[in-house]
Design an enzyme around this catalytic site. Structure first.
Site, PDB file in Angstrom:
ATOM      1  N   ASP A  79      37.152  73.355  45.673  1.00  0.00           N
ATOM      2  CA  ASP A  79      36.096  72.753  45.763  1.00  0.00           C
ATOM      3  C   ASP A  79      36.071  71.535  46.700  1.00  0.00           C
ATOM      4  O   ASP A  79      36.938  70.654  47.434  1.00  0.00           O
ATOM      5  CB  ASP A  79      35.759  72.532  44.422  1.00  0.00           C
ATOM      6  CG  ASP A  79      33.968  72.298  44.976  1.00  0.00           C
ATOM      7  OD1 ASP A  79      33.522  72.771  45.363  1.00  0.00           O
ATOM      8  OD2 ASP A  79      33.503  72.814  43.545  1.00  0.00           O
ATOM      9  N   LYS A  80      34.593  71.546  47.215  1.00  0.00           N
ATOM     10  CA  LYS A  80      33.925  70.510  48.266  1.00  0.00           C
ATOM     11  C   LYS A  80      32.848  69.488  47.875  1.00  0.00           C
ATOM     12  O   LYS A  80      32.111  70.943  47.478  1.00  0.00           O
ATOM     13  CB  LYS A  80      33.997  70.840  49.835  1.00  0.00           C
ATOM     14  CG  LYS A  80      33.691  70.438  50.958  1.00  0.00           C
ATOM     15  CD  LYS A  80      32.503  70.891  51.079  1.00  0.00           C
ATOM     16  CE  LYS A  80      31.558  69.924  52.297  1.00  0.00           C
ATOM     17  NZ  LYS A  80      30.300  70.468  52.378  1.00  0.00           N
ATOM     18  N   HIS A  81      32.715  68.349  47.999  1.00  0.00           N
ATOM     19  CA  HIS A  81      31.450  67.961  48.204  1.00  0.00           C
ATOM     20  C   HIS A  81      31.363  66.815  48.947  1.00  0.00           C
ATOM     21  O   HIS A  81      32.028  66.589  49.589  1.00  0.00           O
ATOM     22  CB  HIS A  81      31.400  67.483  47.166  1.00  0.00           C
ATOM     23  CG  HIS A  81      30.211  66.231  46.232  1.00  0.00           C
ATOM     24  ND1 HIS A  81      29.146  67.911  45.644  1.00  0.00           N
ATOM     25  CD2 HIS A  81      29.999  65.063  46.590  1.00  0.00           C
ATOM     26  CE1 HIS A  81      27.704  66.461  46.038  1.00  0.00           C
ATOM     27  NE2 HIS A  81      28.379  65.112  46.381  1.00  0.00           N
ATOM     28  N   SER A  82      29.704  66.592  49.937  1.00  0.00           N
ATOM     29  CA  SER A  82      29.586  66.176  50.729  1.00  0.00           C
ATOM     30  C   SER A  82      28.955  64.945  49.896  1.00  0.00           C
ATOM     31  O   SER A  82      27.686  65.080  49.097  1.00  0.00           O
ATOM     32  CB  SER A  82      28.842  66.885  51.370  1.00  0.00           C
ATOM     33  OG  SER A  82      27.976  66.255  52.657  1.00  0.00           O
ATOM     34  N   THR A 119      21.875  72.113  50.434  1.00  0.00           N
ATOM     35  CA  THR A 119      23.025  73.433  50.546  1.00  0.00           C
ATOM     36  C   THR A 119      21.980  74.791  49.458  1.00  0.00           C
ATOM     37  O   THR A 119      22.019  76.149  50.481  1.00  0.00           O
ATOM     38  CB  THR A 119      24.485  73.774  49.418  1.00  0.00           C
ATOM     39  OG1 THR A 119      25.093  72.539  50.949  1.00  0.00           O
ATOM     40  CG2 THR A 119      25.206  74.642  49.598  1.00  0.00           C
ATOM     41  N   ARG A 167      18.310  57.133  36.047  1.00  0.00           N
ATOM     42  CA  ARG A 167      18.543  55.836  37.097  1.00  0.00           C
ATOM     43  C   ARG A 167      17.128  55.663  38.278  1.00  0.00           C
ATOM     44  O   ARG A 167      17.331  54.206  39.340  1.00  0.00           O
ATOM     45  CB  ARG A 167      19.383  55.916  37.812  1.00  0.00           C
ATOM     46  CG  ARG A 167      20.594  56.053  37.020  1.00  0.00           C
ATOM     47  CD  ARG A 167      22.227  56.780  37.316  1.00  0.00           C
ATOM     48  NE  ARG A 167      22.641  56.309  38.897  1.00  0.00           N
ATOM     49  CZ  ARG A 167      22.869  57.304  39.888  1.00  0.00           C
ATOM     50  NH1 ARG A 167      23.393  58.324  39.150  1.00  0.00           N
ATOM     51  NH2 ARG A 167      23.321  56.947  40.960  1.00  0.00           N
ATOM     52  N   SER A 182      28.392  60.058  38.343  1.00  0.00           N
ATOM     53  CA  SER A 182      26.898  60.991  39.087  1.00  0.00           C
ATOM     54  C   SER A 182      27.824  62.704  39.143  1.00  0.00           C
ATOM     55  O   SER A 182      27.528  63.844  38.933  1.00  0.00           O
ATOM     56  CB  SER A 182      25.997  61.123  38.845  1.00  0.00           C
ATOM     57  OG  SER A 182      24.961  62.075  39.486  1.00  0.00           O
ATOM     58  N   LYS A 186      30.065  66.575  37.557  1.00  0.00           N
ATOM     59  CA  LYS A 186      29.355  67.914  37.832  1.00  0.00           C
ATOM     60  C   LYS A 186      30.790  68.545  38.072  1.00  0.00           C
ATOM     61  O   LYS A 186      30.639  70.177  38.395  1.00  0.00           O
ATOM     62  CB  LYS A 186      27.737  68.216  38.776  1.00  0.00           C
ATOM     63  CG  LYS A 186      26.756  67.345  38.355  1.00  0.00           C
ATOM     64  CD  LYS A 186      26.042  67.576  38.826  1.00  0.00           C
ATOM     65  CE  LYS A 186      25.823  66.410  39.901  1.00  0.00           C
ATOM     66  NZ  LYS A 186      25.398  65.007  39.754  1.00  0.00           N
ATOM     67  N   LYS A 187      31.057  68.260  39.047  1.00  0.00           N
ATOM     68  CA  LYS A 187      31.848  68.710  40.574  1.00  0.00           C
ATOM     69  C   LYS A 187      33.324  69.323  39.226  1.00  0.00           C
ATOM     70  O   LYS A 187      34.115  70.617  39.197  1.00  0.00           O
ATOM     71  CB  LYS A 187      32.394  68.161  41.284  1.00  0.00           C
ATOM     72  CG  LYS A 187      31.956  68.183  42.578  1.00  0.00           C
ATOM     73  CD  LYS A 187      31.878  69.572  42.732  1.00  0.00           C
ATOM     74  CE  LYS A 187      30.701  69.798  44.402  1.00  0.00           C
ATOM     75  NZ  LYS A 187      30.842  71.914  44.892  1.00  0.00           N
TER      76      LYS A 187
END
Length: 435
Positions: A79-82, A119, A167, A182, A186-187
């Site tokens: 997977d990837k996250h930005s 996204t 928050r 955070s 999730k990831k």
């Protein structure tokens, strides 16, 4: 065990145990912790910090507050996250490429946040596409296509959903410990074997300085690796939009240009860089450079486009989308070129201002229940270092009303700086932080 003792411990600058953080996260998820207690917890963490071990323990506790997905595939799950930027539609290019190379990509993504696009919102500008699907259907799609970009269910990291809302109203969003927990809760709930993090820096990112971006990248990679997921980060530039368009359908159009045309854009370059690192970490290729070259090949020979078409059809999109994407994407009723007021070179672009201009056009949310107009946004945005003549377009506004288009044009003129002397455009990739 109770919330007050855990908060008191944090107030004394003592880090709660793993068991205490697990209890607190479960209380966030099931309501056993009150809003007041959650706010006090967030403020105490923001003021005193958790340290590396406490940050990892909180991340795992929040991940385990809901469903943790499991898989049985014949290839690696990656997977990837930005961290968010403008014109950042890398996920839409990268997911089908990785699937075409033999990986499985359950990419749980989000919607627009502040000035950055989401996204899921971009994908849903394609007619018929639905990103809210259950786990059983997600597994089926992954078997069929290798990749799926979907929204989180209510049972993915529910502790984070609750704490994030608190928050937002208690001025504790900026805590690196809470940001890390955070993002990763999730990831990691999607159980990837390898993860790459695209940490943005610059005017269009949340992190404006390299120092801040580096701190976040290190915290994220350290925490994810401690939680058992091999993770690297790449710090990439966001001093200008990555793609030359902002707005949901307009960014999908840029994705389709990358997938179906031969010229290699900054969007394609960043996709290859991130994917190369990820493929190497997953053990699919010996080095990140080898993985990057394979990604470039898959984009250029059209296989990634074909895979993207299969992914869209699986979530309700048109069967012939790749072949006829121009016809399917929605178009705005007002199109306005924004002319340069001077001759010179583009020396600065305020990406955040451009992103907020798209939100004002209706391309993002100002409150949670706003309905997005997928057709509006900006296209043909100039890049740093470009020479422009007076009267030549700096960008094109796509709007639903003339007055909204004029307002966006004024924002663009303020956001883009023209000077007599040229500047060197920043590198697209600043640093790699290895797992």
């Amino acid at each position: 065990m109770d919330a007050r003792s855990i908060i008191a411990k944090l107030r004394r600058e003592q880090v709660p145990t793993s068991e205490e953080l697990t209890w607190f996260a479960q209380g966030l998820a099931d309501g056993g912790v009150s809003d007041a207690q959650a706010g006090a917890f967030a403020m105490a963490v923001c003021m005193g910090g958790l340290g590396a071990q406490g940050r990892a323990d909180l991340t795992v506790a929040m991940r385990d507050s809901g469903d943790v997905l499991s898989w049985d595939f014949d290839g690696p799950v990656i997977d990837k996250h930005s961290t968010g930027g403008v014109g950042d539609c890398v996920s839409l290019v990268l997911a089908p490429v990785l699937a075409e190379l033999g990986a499985y990509v359950p990419m749980i993504s989000g919607r627009g946040l502040g000035h950055t696009g989401g996204t899921l919102d971009k994908l849903e500008s394609i007619p018929g596409v639905s990103t809210q699907i259950g786990q059983e259907r997600l597994t089926q799609i992954l078997h069929e296509t290798g990749a799926a970009i979907v929204g989180a269910t209510g049972q993915i990291a529910p502790a984070d959903k609750r704490l994030y809302a608190i928050r937002d109203v208690t001025a504790t969003v900026e805590s690196l410990d809470l940001i890390t927990a955070s993002i990763l809760s999730k990831k990691l709930a999607a159980s990837p074997e390898a993860l790459v993090l695209d940490v943005k820096v610059g005017s269009g990112a949340f992190m404006k300085t390299l120092e801040d971006a580096r701190s976040l990248a290190r915290d994220l990679t350290e925490t994810a690796n401690a939680a058992g997921c091999r993770t690297s980060a790449v710090i990439t530039d966001m001093h200008q939009p990555l793609a030359p368009a902002l707005g949901n359908a307009l960014e999908v159009a840029e994705v389709m240009k990358v997938l179906t045309e031969t010229h290699f854009t900054p969007l394609a370059e960043i996709t290859a860089e991130l994917g190369g690192v990820l493929l190497a970490d997953a053990g699919m290729y010996a080095t990140a450079d080898e993985g990057r070259d394979k990604i470039t090949d898959v984009i250029r020979d059209g296989r990634a486009a074909e895979r993207f078409g299969r992914m869209m059809a699986a979530v309700g999109g048109p069967l012939q989308f790749v072949e006829n994407w121009v016809r399917f994407l929605p178009e705005a009723s007002v199109i306005l070129e924004v002319p340069a007021q001077d001759t010179g070179y583009i020396t600065a672009i305020d990406g955040e201002a451009l992103g907020l201009a798209v939100v004002a056009l209706g391309g993002g949310r100002q409150v949670e229940d706003d309905v997005i107009d997928p057709a509006v946004g900006l296209s043909a945005i100039v890049r740093l270092g470009d020479k422009v003549e007076k009267g030549a377009p700096l960008a094109v506004v796509h709007a639903s009303r003339e007055d909204a288009a004029q307002h966006a044009a004024e924002t663009i003129l303020r956001a883009i700086t023209i000077r007599p002397d040229a500047v060197m455009a920043p590198a697209l990739v600043h640093e790699r932080i290895s797992s």
